[in-house]
Design an enzyme around this catalytic site. Structure first.
Site, mmCIF file in Angstrom:
data_model
loop_
_atom_site.group_PDB
_atom_site.id
_atom_site.type_symbol
_atom_site.label_atom_id
_atom_site.label_comp_id
_atom_site.label_asym_id
_atom_site.label_seq_id
_atom_site.Cartn_x
_atom_site.Cartn_y
_atom_site.Cartn_z
ATOM 1 N N ARG A 141 -11.357 14.037 -38.283
ATOM 2 C CA ARG A 141 -11.633 15.091 -39.208
ATOM 3 C C ARG A 141 -11.858 16.021 -39.701
ATOM 4 N NH1 ARG A 141 -6.228 14.408 -39.590
ATOM 5 N NH2 ARG A 141 -5.712 12.572 -39.084
ATOM 6 N N ASN A 178 -23.115 15.191 -36.647
ATOM 7 C CA ASN A 178 -22.216 14.600 -36.139
ATOM 8 C C ASN A 178 -22.467 14.230 -34.495
ATOM 9 O OD1 ASN A 178 -19.444 14.374 -34.940
ATOM 10 N ND2 ASN A 178 -19.594 16.536 -34.518
ATOM 11 N N HIS A 187 -21.245 15.139 -30.696
ATOM 12 C CA HIS A 187 -19.767 16.045 -30.071
ATOM 13 C C HIS A 187 -19.710 16.535 -28.451
ATOM 14 C CE1 HIS A 187 -16.569 19.081 -29.858
ATOM 15 N NE2 HIS A 187 -16.859 19.551 -28.887
ATOM 16 N N LEU A 226 -16.682 24.660 -37.883
ATOM 17 C CA LEU A 226 -16.455 23.562 -36.525
ATOM 18 C C LEU A 226 -17.527 23.279 -35.152
ATOM 19 C CD1 LEU A 226 -14.434 20.533 -36.003
ATOM 20 C CD2 LEU A 226 -12.937 22.717 -34.789
ATOM 21 N N ASP A 227 -18.087 22.635 -35.070
ATOM 22 C CA ASP A 227 -18.950 21.739 -34.072
ATOM 23 C C ASP A 227 -19.845 23.119 -33.909
ATOM 24 O OD1 ASP A 227 -17.939 19.475 -33.356
ATOM 25 O OD2 ASP A 227 -15.717 20.757 -32.632
HETATM 26 C C1 GRF Z 1 -18.314 10.399 -28.591
HETATM 27 O O1 GRF Z 1 -17.254 10.717 -28.259
HETATM 28 C C2 GRF Z 1 -17.908 11.801 -30.042
HETATM 29 O O2 GRF Z 1 -18.684 12.673 -29.273
HETATM 30 C C3 GRF Z 1 -17.006 12.018 -30.242
HETATM 31 O O3 GRF Z 1 -16.068 10.900 -30.148
HETATM 32 C C4 GRF Z 1 -16.630 9.915 -30.035
HETATM 33 C C5 GRF Z 1 -16.651 8.542 -30.631
HETATM 34 O O4 GRF Z 1 -16.307 7.670 -29.281
HETATM 35 N N1 GRF Z 1 -17.077 13.250 -31.464
HETATM 36 P P1 GRF Z 1 -16.690 6.106 -30.292
HETATM 37 O O5 GRF Z 1 -15.620 5.518 -31.669
HETATM 38 O O6 GRF Z 1 -18.323 5.716 -31.023
HETATM 39 O O7 GRF Z 1 -16.590 5.098 -28.840
#
Ligand code: GRF
Length: 233
Positions: free
Chosen positions: A92, A108, A110, A145-146
């Site tokens: 989200r 985060n 990503h 975002l990101d």
């Molecule tokens: C990860 O690859 C992360 O980069 C992205 O969502 C994925 C989540 O994987 N934001 P998990 O739920 O931690 O296995």
């Protein structure tokens, strides 16, 4: 911040990064306590992982009442009083007021070599572009975002014949290494957000610290400092 920082992890799905964090917290490698896990979806594996680890697991179902979601999430965070907020596969976009409240204290991960490929379908986009390497970036969260300053990045070569699934598997294994490490740096106050940049041990990072697949495997979070990291600054 509390003497031992309290972290809350936000999740939406599988929770493999959550598991990596839990495992390192158990080893005492992160210097924090997990005050709770919050999911925006019911029935996800991440919630099971939290429960199995004895961590308070909360669910704020976005789908059941989207307009109420930001307020309900903010209320849970107020109740849990985290020093740090860790997004681990949380799907989200958070309201900017919430992001601002935790500015410099929210991370985060990503799955791309940011600033390449913010948003979704990063593996597909890297493969379609014919990229020779791909990876994942841990960054501070800012309202865009990101787009927050990167802290650490895991890079893998793209092999001939790689698929989204094969690439994802290798990149995710790297996330399990770099994310706990960045979180330990944040908890220890070693990494900070200042003047729109990430700083590590008092040095402004002009690009994230880079961990290459070949060097990254096996490096432990407990060792965490930089000698075992290939840094291409
Ligand atoms: C990860 O690859 C992360 O980069 C992205 O969502 C994925 C989540 O994987 N934001 P998990 O739920 O931690 O296995």
């Amino acid at each position: 911040m509390s003497a031992t920082p309290r972290a809350v992890v936000l999740v939406s799905g599988e929770g493999s990064n959550l598991q990596a964090i839990i495992d390192q917290v158990r080893r005492g490698a992160l210097g924090l306590t997990l005050a709770g896990v919050v999911s925006d979806r019911p029935g996800v594996r991440a919630l099971e992982r939290a429960a199995a680890a004895g961590i308070a697991a909360h669910m704020v179902d976005h789908a059941s009442d989207p307009p109420a979601f930001p307020g309900r999430l903010a209320a849970i965070l107020t109740e849990l009083q985290p020093d740090l907020v860790i997004l681990a596969g949380f799907m989200r976009i958070l309201p900017s007021e919430l992001v601002d409240e935790y500015r410099g204290r929210m991370l985060n991960v990503h799955p791309s070599l940011l600033p390449k490929y913010p948003g979704l379908h990063t593996y597909r986009r890297a493969l379609e572009a014919g990229d020779r390497e791909h990876g994942s970036t841990v960054h501070f969260v800012i309202p865009a975002l990101d787009a927050g300053p990167g802290i650490i990045q895991y890079r893998v070569p793209v092999h001939p014949g790689d698929t989204e699934a094969s690439l994802r598997e290798r990149v995710r294994a790297g996330e399990h290494l770099i994310y706990p490490r960045a979180i330990a740096w944040l908890a220890a106050g070693r990494v900070t957000l200042r003047d729109g940049a990430a700083w590590l041990d008092g040095e402004r990072l002009t690009q994230p610290v880079v961990v290459d697949e070949a060097r990254g495997a096996g490096a432990s979070v407990a060792e965490s400092p930089r000698p075992d990291i290939v840094c291409r600054q």
